[in-house]
Design a protein around this motif. Sequence first.
Motif, PDB file in Angstrom:
ATOM      1  N   THR A  99      34.287 -48.358 -13.305  1.00 52.09           N
ATOM      2  CA  THR A  99      33.448 -47.477 -13.732  1.00 52.09           C
ATOM      3  C   THR A  99      33.680 -46.029 -12.578  1.00 52.09           C
ATOM      4  OG1 THR A  99      31.743 -48.054 -12.418  1.00 52.09           O
ATOM      5  CG2 THR A  99      31.655 -48.536 -14.748  1.00 52.09           C
ATOM      6  N   GLY A 122      31.805 -49.469 -19.689  1.00 51.18           N
ATOM      7  CA  GLY A 122      31.041 -49.391 -18.385  1.00 51.18           C
ATOM      8  C   GLY A 122      30.214 -50.520 -18.593  1.00 51.18           C
ATOM      9  N   ASN A 123      29.905 -51.100 -19.342  1.00 55.09           N
ATOM     10  CA  ASN A 123      29.188 -52.551 -19.350  1.00 55.09           C
ATOM     11  C   ASN A 123      29.661 -53.538 -20.395  1.00 55.09           C
ATOM     12  OD1 ASN A 123      26.973 -54.512 -19.437  1.00 55.09           O
ATOM     13  ND2 ASN A 123      25.769 -53.106 -18.034  1.00 55.09           N
ATOM     14  N   HIS A 155      22.789 -52.516  -6.429  1.00 54.26           N
ATOM     15  CA  HIS A 155      22.916 -52.843  -5.243  1.00 54.26           C
ATOM     16  C   HIS A 155      23.431 -51.729  -3.954  1.00 54.26           C
ATOM     17  CE1 HIS A 155      27.451 -53.205  -5.948  1.00 54.26           C
ATOM     18  NE2 HIS A 155      26.983 -53.442  -7.262  1.00 54.26           N
ATOM     19  N   SER A 163      25.777 -44.551 -13.172  1.00 53.46           N
ATOM     20  CA  SER A 163      26.529 -46.082 -13.190  1.00 53.46           C
ATOM     21  C   SER A 163      27.191 -45.475 -14.687  1.00 53.46           C
ATOM     22  CB  SER A 163      25.551 -47.168 -13.279  1.00 53.46           C
ATOM     23  OG  SER A 163      24.758 -46.956 -14.392  1.00 53.46           O
ATOM     24  N   GLY A 164      28.330 -46.403 -14.902  1.00 54.06           N
ATOM     25  CA  GLY A 164      29.006 -46.383 -16.174  1.00 54.06           C
ATOM     26  C   GLY A 164      28.055 -46.855 -17.341  1.00 54.06           C
ATOM     27  N   VAL A 212      21.777 -56.646  -9.124  1.00 47.83           N
ATOM     28  CA  VAL A 212      22.820 -56.642  -9.876  1.00 47.83           C
ATOM     29  C   VAL A 212      23.261 -55.487 -10.710  1.00 47.83           C
ATOM     30  CG1 VAL A 212      23.740 -58.039 -11.734  1.00 47.83           C
ATOM     31  CG2 VAL A 212      22.930 -59.380  -9.762  1.00 47.83           C
ATOM     32  N   HIS A 215      18.766 -51.010 -16.000  1.00 45.23           N
ATOM     33  CA  HIS A 215      18.787 -49.605 -16.775  1.00 45.23           C
ATOM     34  C   HIS A 215      17.643 -49.517 -17.688  1.00 45.23           C
ATOM     35  CE1 HIS A 215      22.972 -50.466 -15.489  1.00 45.23           C
ATOM     36  NE2 HIS A 215      22.951 -49.068 -15.480  1.00 45.23           N
ATOM     37  N   PHE A 238      28.836 -59.915 -17.319  1.00 46.00           N
ATOM     38  CA  PHE A 238      29.892 -59.012 -17.620  1.00 46.00           C
ATOM     39  C   PHE A 238      31.100 -59.643 -17.941  1.00 46.00           C
ATOM     40  CE2 PHE A 238      26.932 -57.029 -14.247  1.00 46.00           C
ATOM     41  CZ  PHE A 238      26.099 -56.382 -15.101  1.00 46.00           C
TER      42      PHE A 238
HETATM   43  O1  LIG Z   1      28.399 -51.639 -10.010  1.00 49.04           O
HETATM   44  C1  LIG Z   1      27.871 -52.611 -10.498  1.00 49.04           C
HETATM   45  O2  LIG Z   1      27.643 -53.578  -9.800  1.00 49.04           O
HETATM   46  C2  LIG Z   1      27.824 -52.259 -11.981  1.00 49.04           C
HETATM   47  N1  LIG Z   1      28.537 -51.448 -12.402  1.00 49.04           N
HETATM   48  C3  LIG Z   1      28.472 -51.253 -13.823  1.00 49.04           C
HETATM   49  C4  LIG Z   1      28.034 -49.814 -14.167  1.00 49.04           C
HETATM   50  O3  LIG Z   1      28.722 -48.856 -13.380  1.00 49.04           O
HETATM   51  O4  LIG Z   1      26.957 -49.540 -15.100  1.00 49.04           O
HETATM   52  C5  LIG Z   1      28.037 -52.240 -14.685  1.00 49.04           C
HETATM   53  C6  LIG Z   1      26.901 -52.670 -14.219  1.00 49.04           C
HETATM   54  O5  LIG Z   1      25.675 -52.098 -14.153  1.00 49.04           O
HETATM   55  C7  LIG Z   1      27.053 -53.422 -12.578  1.00 49.04           C
END
Ligand SMILES: O=C(O)C1=N[C@H](C(=O)O)C[C@H](O)C1
Length: 265
Positions: A99, A122-123, A155, A163-164, A212, A215, A238
């Motif tokens: 992403t 992105g997910n 995190h 985020s993606g 982790v 959303h 994922f």
């Molecule tokens: O970087 C992550 O850890 C994640 N990246 C993705 C995003 O950017 O949405 C998917 C997930 O949320 C974890």
Amino acid sequence: MRIAVLGAAGRMGQALTRALAETPGCEVAGGLETKGSPALGKDIGEVAGLEPLGVPITDDALSLFAGIDGVLDFTLPKATVEFAALAAQARIVHVIGTTGFSDDDLAKLDAAARHATIVKAGNMSMGVNLMAALTARVAETLGPEFDIEILEMHHRHKRDAPSGTSLMLGDAAAKGRSVALAEKSVRTRDGDTGPRREGDIGFAALRGGDVVGEHRVIFAGPGERIELAHIASDRGIFARGAVRAALWARGKPPGLYSMADVLGL
Ligand SMILES: O=C(O)C1=N[C@H](C(=O)O)C[C@H](O)C1
Ligand SMILES: NC(=O)C1=CN([C@@H]2O[C@H](COP(=O)(O)OP(=O)(O)OC[C@H]3O[C@@H](n4cnc5c(N)ncnc54)[C@H](OP(=O)(O)O)[C@@H]3O)[C@@H](O)[C@H]2O)C=CC1
């Protein structure tokens, strides 16, 4: 299907190796890491916490791409753009979970997809892709008096924001309302911002600890609020999505596909 993991020592790289190793019909055919990485030469299975798989992690992308059917790529935007050109040359499946792409990067991925079969999302979890479909439906149903805000927490190591996933959800909301996300998106608020503009789609990003990925899409209306939420507690969701995408993409004509295509949503 012979599949290699790019960024094999990363958080997702390790989860991808475990998912590949447990999936019938898949072979862990290689692992790539950056030049100078302490993981180079180590067994990819051991790096992922498994028994040895007899596959050393390499930094030689050219040789790796020559002997396989697909790659799972959760690395960095700059690297992924380069890998897309290699995957196009080698005519192999490229599953992209990375992403944080710029518009210029996205144009390059579009160009690569003229020759490569790319699945990008992105997910890659079933839950979030279903939530995106629901977001579009709710946004389409509710009128403009419902304000849409997208909130995420990840995190402390995450580099990109929003985020993606947030961008996917924002895009789904915009599609539901038949508007372009770029014209409605509000990514930062600070100081005297004035009242909220009707129709805006707002984003907020929290970072900390070892979260982790969480959303929430909030539809805030007069006297009531609807919220859709997804909480990831295991990166395996994922990784399993990415492996599923690779198996689905095998033999498909070149193009840029999404997880919605893979899952038939
Ligand atoms: O970087 C992550 O850890 C994640 N990246 C993705 C995003 O950017 O949405 C998917 C997930 O949320 C974890
Ligand atoms: N679409 C989805 O479902 C999901 C997407 N993601 C995304 O995946 C990406 C990776 O996340 P995460 O695993 O947490 O990050 P990590 O930093 O833990 O892993 C990335 C790995 O890629 C390696 N890497 C970077 N550049 C190259 C290169 N040129 N060649 C080979 N390896 C390279 C890094 O090496 P080094 O440390 O040496 O730089 C690192 O080991 C992020 O963009 C994240 O947002 C994450 C989860 C789910």
